[in-house]
Write an enzyme that holds these catalytic residues in place. Structure first.
Site, short mmCIF file in Angstrom:
data_model
loop_
_atom_site.label_atom_id
_atom_site.label_comp_id
_atom_site.label_asym_id
_atom_site.label_seq_id
_atom_site.Cartn_x
_atom_site.Cartn_y
_atom_site.Cartn_z
N ASP A 42 0.84 -1.20 0.00
CA ASP A 42 0.00 0.00 0.00
C ASP A 42 0.87 1.25 0.00
O ASP A 42 1.79 1.39 0.80
CB ASP A 42 -0.88 0.01 1.24
CG ASP A 42 -1.80 1.23 1.30
OD1 ASP A 42 -2.94 1.13 0.82
OD2 ASP A 42 -1.37 2.28 1.82
N TYR A 47 2.33 10.20 -0.14
CA TYR A 47 3.48 9.69 0.62
C TYR A 47 4.80 10.09 -0.03
O TYR A 47 5.84 10.04 0.63
CB TYR A 47 3.43 8.16 0.73
CG TYR A 47 2.26 7.59 1.47
CD1 TYR A 47 1.36 8.40 2.17
CD2 TYR A 47 2.02 6.22 1.47
CE1 TYR A 47 0.27 7.86 2.84
CE2 TYR A 47 0.95 5.67 2.15
CZ TYR A 47 0.08 6.48 2.83
OH TYR A 47 -1.00 5.93 3.49
N LYS A 72 -3.21 5.88 -3.80
CA LYS A 72 -4.33 6.76 -3.45
C LYS A 72 -4.15 8.12 -4.08
O LYS A 72 -3.01 8.62 -4.21
CB LYS A 72 -4.44 6.92 -1.93
CG LYS A 72 -4.35 5.63 -1.15
CD LYS A 72 -4.38 5.90 0.35
CE LYS A 72 -3.93 4.68 1.13
NZ LYS A 72 -2.48 4.46 1.06
N HIS A 105 -8.13 9.32 -1.30
CA HIS A 105 -7.41 9.26 -0.03
C HIS A 105 -8.18 9.90 1.13
O HIS A 105 -8.15 9.40 2.25
CB HIS A 105 -6.05 9.95 -0.19
CG HIS A 105 -5.04 9.53 0.83
ND1 HIS A 105 -3.68 9.67 0.64
CD2 HIS A 105 -5.15 8.99 2.06
CE1 HIS A 105 -3.02 9.23 1.69
NE2 HIS A 105 -3.89 8.81 2.57
#
Length: 272
Positions: A42, A47, A72, A105
């Site tokens: 994931d 990120y 996401k 997200h």
């Protein structure tokens, strides 16, 4: 590895979360996880590590088709064109032709785009073969219900914070009725479970750590998968070593300790 099934789709029950993993640490963690038996990874645009995740996947001796890969959409990428363009950018960074799951997200608080527009773009990406499944993250029951109503593609999962101190029974009940998976992030309450006396006592009976008991508690709940973050090989392997014991019904009830205070404290500690 065990699997959870929703809408006929098999998803590895335990995966590697990569929030706050960067650089070589991220690449190595992904490669290690796949080498020791993980098949669920994931990540997210926000990120900033999709390229490193892709490098880890490329370095592991595992066929891409065996891996369930999730990313996401960043909050900036919610209009139709930004969904399409940013997903293509994610695929380039990840070094893959498709992702198995693309999530919204967060609910669309910071953009004029509504969920219907975002989900329409995601459904078109699915039809094009660039993503295989559609989902959401951090949606409560009402927002999940609305997303399911307006989406042309089935919502496979809602990824939310879930651990012994954060009660998600209302959402989980809804997901079970409608054949939607609940994906639990921060399953160890950002490390707060590690010194929990109840988890320590229960774990001692099975030769397991408090973290392993917390993960087992989640995985024993129908319709739940989880994605703990880990960096070292030791922790990556320990998180996977949770399929050889089973908690009693009484232990399952005892482990659930809803506490907004403890959840907030865990979050603040993780940000230091």
């Amino acid at each position: 590895m065990e699997y959870e099934t929703a809408q006929g789709v098999e998803v590895p029950a335990l995966g590697l979360g990569t929030w706050q993993l960067t650089g070589q640490d991220c690449t190595t963690a992904v490669e290690t996880a796949l080498d020791v038996g993980y098949r669920h990874i994931d990540t997210a645009q926000a990120y900033g590590n999709e390229a490193e995740v892709g490098e880890g996947i490329a370095a592991a001796e595992v066929d891409r088709e065996e891996i369930f890969l999730t990313t996401k959409l960043d909050t900036r990428n919610r209009t139709y064109q930004r969904v399409v363009d940013s997903t293509r950018e994610s695929l380039d960074k990840l070094g893959t032709d498709y992702v198995d799951l693309l999530l919204i997200h967060q609910p669309n608080y910071l953009t004029r785009a509504d969920h219907e527009e975002t989900l329409r773009a995601m459904a078109d990406l699915r039809d094009e073969g660039l993503i295989r499944h559609v989902g959401v993250s951090n949606f409560g029951v009402e927002k999940l219900k609305r997303a399911r109503e307006v989406s042309d593609a089935p919502i496979l999962t809602d990824q939310v914070q879930y651990h012994p101190y954060w009660d998600q029974r209302k959402l989980l009940d809804y997901c079970r009725v409608h054949d939607v998976l609940l994906t639990a992030y921060s399953p160890l309450a950002r490390g707060s479970v590690l010194d929990d006396p109840i988890l320590e006592r229960i774990g001692a009976a099975y030769g397991k750590s408090p973290a392993q008991v917390a993960l087992r508690w989640l995985l024993q709940q129908d319709g739940v998968v989880t994605i703990p973050k880990a960096t070292s090989r030791e922790h990556i392997e320990a998180n996977l070593d949770v399929f050889d014991f089973r908690l009693s019904d009484a232990e399952m009830r005892e482990i659930r300790q809803p506490s907004k205070l403890r959840t907030a404290a865990a979050y603040l500690r993780s940000m230091v």
